[in-house]
Every structure is written in structure tokens, then in C-alpha cells.
Design a protein around this motif. Structure first.
Motif, mmCIF file in Angstrom:
data_model
loop_
_atom_site.group_PDB
_atom_site.id
_atom_site.type_symbol
_atom_site.label_atom_id
_atom_site.label_comp_id
_atom_site.label_asym_id
_atom_site.label_seq_id
_atom_site.Cartn_x
_atom_site.Cartn_y
_atom_site.Cartn_z
ATOM 1 N N GLU A 91 -26.936 -24.951 53.212
ATOM 2 C CA GLU A 91 -27.283 -25.908 54.244
ATOM 3 C C GLU A 91 -26.201 -26.975 54.328
ATOM 4 O O GLU A 91 -25.494 -27.231 53.357
ATOM 5 C CB GLU A 91 -28.641 -26.571 53.929
ATOM 6 N N PRO A 92 -26.059 -27.643 55.465
ATOM 7 C CA PRO A 92 -24.983 -28.595 55.632
ATOM 8 C C PRO A 92 -25.152 -29.895 54.856
ATOM 9 O O PRO A 92 -24.221 -30.656 54.736
ATOM 10 C CB PRO A 92 -24.982 -28.873 57.143
ATOM 11 N N ALA A 93 -26.323 -30.165 54.319
ATOM 12 C CA ALA A 93 -26.524 -31.410 53.569
ATOM 13 C C ALA A 93 -25.673 -31.420 52.309
ATOM 14 O O ALA A 93 -25.454 -30.395 51.679
ATOM 15 C CB ALA A 93 -27.995 -31.554 53.203
ATOM 16 N N THR B 50 -24.443 -32.392 43.188
ATOM 17 C CA THR B 50 -23.739 -31.938 41.998
ATOM 18 C C THR B 50 -22.247 -31.777 42.226
ATOM 19 O O THR B 50 -21.482 -31.666 41.271
ATOM 20 C CB THR B 50 -24.311 -30.593 41.498
ATOM 21 N N LEU B 51 -21.812 -31.727 43.489
ATOM 22 C CA LEU B 51 -20.391 -31.558 43.788
ATOM 23 C C LEU B 51 -19.664 -32.894 43.737
ATOM 24 O O LEU B 51 -20.222 -33.923 44.127
ATOM 25 C CB LEU B 51 -20.208 -30.951 45.181
ATOM 26 N N PRO B 52 -18.416 -32.893 43.285
ATOM 27 C CA PRO B 52 -17.616 -34.109 43.417
ATOM 28 C C PRO B 52 -17.476 -34.495 44.885
ATOM 29 O O PRO B 52 -17.491 -33.632 45.766
ATOM 30 C CB PRO B 52 -16.255 -33.699 42.826
ATOM 31 N N ASP B 53 -17.369 -35.790 45.158
ATOM 32 C CA ASP B 53 -17.255 -36.244 46.552
ATOM 33 C C ASP B 53 -16.036 -35.659 47.240
ATOM 34 O O ASP B 53 -16.107 -35.214 48.393
ATOM 35 C CB ASP B 53 -17.178 -37.774 46.601
ATOM 36 N N VAL B 54 -14.896 -35.681 46.556
ATOM 37 C CA VAL B 54 -13.643 -35.190 47.134
ATOM 38 C C VAL B 54 -13.091 -34.098 46.220
ATOM 39 O O VAL B 54 -12.905 -34.319 45.027
ATOM 40 C CB VAL B 54 -12.607 -36.315 47.307
ATOM 41 N N SER C 262 -20.158 -26.413 51.681
ATOM 42 C CA SER C 262 -21.225 -26.655 50.713
ATOM 43 C C SER C 262 -21.551 -28.127 50.548
ATOM 44 O O SER C 262 -22.405 -28.473 49.738
ATOM 45 C CB SER C 262 -20.851 -26.048 49.355
ATOM 46 N N GLY C 263 -20.866 -28.996 51.286
ATOM 47 C CA GLY C 263 -21.275 -30.384 51.302
ATOM 48 C C GLY C 263 -20.346 -31.385 50.654
ATOM 49 O O GLY C 263 -20.717 -32.559 50.539
#
Length: 297
Positions: free
Chosen positions: A8-10, A14-18, A38-39
Motif C-alpha cells: 500500500e502507498p502508506a 520500519t523503513l528509514p525515511d531516506v 514501499s513508503g
């Protein structure tokens, strides 16, 4: 392990911002695409020249457009591509929380590339290599913060593949050991965690099967199509070992085989047929000819 879901686009927390990717070729572009849809708030791709960076951007934008067409993500293409930066300036990595190196499989090149990227990162950032066979521990020896470094071995083509091999170096810290599989799951893929060893799990097994299939062609046991059909229909492989070698590239697999031979012995010695095909430029899909013929655009 969680089952991969439609992304989903949200944004996934858990992912780093950049996220940064060093190298915008087929693998690097695929990795950038995976994080973008993945956002991650921004994905930064650094390539060797402005022209290469612009070409990488074009490939990634095409992949994002395909994801929209297939309904994997929603919204406007421009909203997604606005989060993509492509450049030849390595200092752009300074704002990244994670950088993944995706340059060709050459130890010296990877070592210099990783050191150059690490010099731009904050002390809190993470660094990973997409190597498919080289020693992650050996690469870590050249870094200032080896505890913040691991392997994230993506598979080609990245958008379709559901697997990422997480390779833990001897020096990989506990926090990264915990975080890295979570990143993979946030991409809608399944992590397989292995300790650093020559060829890891996937390349070691995959190359062994591929080399034996090439020897069978060399010895006249059967045609490439019949060998591949035997594995697809008899053993439920999604694709035959020779067709897969064409996708990966015979030159790439030759380099991996030579490395594994140096580490694990004669059973990984490349067949002469493989060497001859590479010498003739028959590298697989990318050149239009390998074990099969491919029309070129």
C-alpha cells in the motif's frame, strides 16, 4: 516470516525515511523502485555520471508506472517520482538513513564504492551491499563502522522477486541483525537470514545447479530446452537453470563461479562452454543470445 502482501502507498514506519542506492543499473534501479513504492519518504540513487543517473531515473520511473498499471500502488505517477532523486553526487547520501551498494561484482570496486559512500553517512546511518557471492565480512574489514554493515542480496528482477537474502557479517551488530529482516518484510518480500559464507545459501546452490546444467549441454546429454523442462516440470522450478543463467548473465555467473572455485574448490570450476560463450559475447538476454535467442528492441 510474514507472507508478502500487496504494498500500500502508506509509509511503513520500519523503513528509514531516506534510502540511498549506489549504482543505478538493473539491480540498483530495481532496489530503488522497491523502496520507493514501499513508503520511503525519499530514495536517492547515485550513479557514475549525470547521464547514467538520468538513465537510471528513466528506468525507475517506468517501473513505478508499471506498478501503478498493475494496481500494486495507487495515486499519480508524479507524486511517486517526486520522491526520487538521481544524481552523480555522492554527497547526496548525507541525508540517508540506509544506503545499499549495487555496483558490479568486483571486490576492489565494491570496497572503494562502500568506503566512498560510508564517508558521506552520519554515524547513525546503515550501510549494506547487494553482493551475490563476495565475502560480506571481507568487505566490512575496510569500513569504519562494520557493526552497521550487512548484506542485502536482492534477486533479479527485483519487482517480481519475493526473496531477499540477509547476510550477516561476523561484525554485524545486534541492532542491524534485528532491523534488516524488518526492512525486507516492509518491502513485501521474505527475508532469508544467513551467516556470511562463500556464495551464501542462494548463490551457492543456484550456481551449482546452473554449472551442472551447462556441463550437460557441453557433454551433449540433452538440449538446453529439455534440461530446463526437466527441472521445471519434474522438480517444480519456476524457471530452468539455463534460462535463469541467461537472465542473470553468463558473465555475471562466470565471475561468481570463479570466486566460489577459489573459495570452495574444483566443484565450482566453470565449464569450458561457459567460458567460450562469454568470450563470444553470448551473455544471455542482455546481448540477445545465450542458451536461447532473444529479440532485441
Amino acid at each position: 516470516m510474514s507472507t508478502p502482501q500487496t504494498v500500500e502507498p502508506a509509509r511503513d514506519a520500519t523503513l528509514p525515511d531516506v534510502v540511498g542506492v549506489l549504482g543505478g543499473g538493473r539491480m540498483g534501479g530495481g532496489i530503488a523502485h522497491a523502496f520507493l513504492i514501499s513508503g520511503a519518504e525519499e530514495v536517492v540513487v547515485v550513479d557514475v555520471s549525470a547521464e547514467a543517473a538520468e538513465a537510471a531515473r528513466g528506468r525507475i520511473e517506468a517501473d513505478v508506472a508499471a506498478s501503478l498499471d498493475r494496481g500494486k500502488i495507487s495515486g499519480e505517477l508524479t507524486d511517486w517520482t517526486a520522491k526520487l532523486t538521481s544524481t552523480d553526487d555522492v554527497t547526496a547520501f548525507a541525508r540517508c538513513g540506509l544506503v545499499i551498494e549495487a555496483v558490479p561484482e568486483d571486490m576492489a570496486l565494491k570496497t572503494s564504492s562502500l568506503r566512498r559512500a560510508e564517508q558521506q553517512l552520519s554515524a547513525e546511518a546503515w550501510l549494506a551491499t547487494n553482493t551475490s557471492s563476495l565475502s560480506v565480512t571481507g568487505l566490512a574489514e575496510h569500513l569504519q563502522r562494520p557493526e552497521r554493515f550487512c548484506g542485502l542480496h536482492f534477486f533479479n528482477p527485483v519487482p517480481a522477486s519475493k526473496l531477499v537474502e540477509v547476510v550477516l557479517a561476523e561484525t554485524t551488530g545486534e541492532e542491524l541483525t534485528r532491523r534488516s529482516p524488518q526492512w525486507v518484510q516492509a518491502l513485501g518480500k521474505t527475508p532469508v537470514v544467513v551467516n556470511d559464507a562463500p556464495g551464501f545459501a542462494s548463490s551457492r546452490l543456484g550456481v551449482a545447479i546452473g554449472l551442472e546444467a551447462i556441463r550437460m549441454v557441453e557433454e551433449g546429454v540433452a538440449s538446453p530446452q529439455d534440461i530446463d523442462n526437466a527441472m521445471v516440470l519434474g522438480y517444480k522450478f519456476p524457471i530452468g537453470p539455463l534460462a535463469l543463467t541467461d537472465i542473470v548473465g553468463l558473465d555475471v555467473r562466470l565471475g561468481i563461479a570463479e570466486y566460489l572455485e577459489s573459495q570452495l574448490g574444483e566443484r565450482f570450476a566453470p565449464p569450458q562452454l561457459m567460458r567460450d560463450m562469454v568470450a563470444r559475447g553470448e551473455l544471455g538476454r542482455k546481448t540477445g543470445k545465450g542458451f536461447y535467442d532473444y529479440p532485441q528492441d
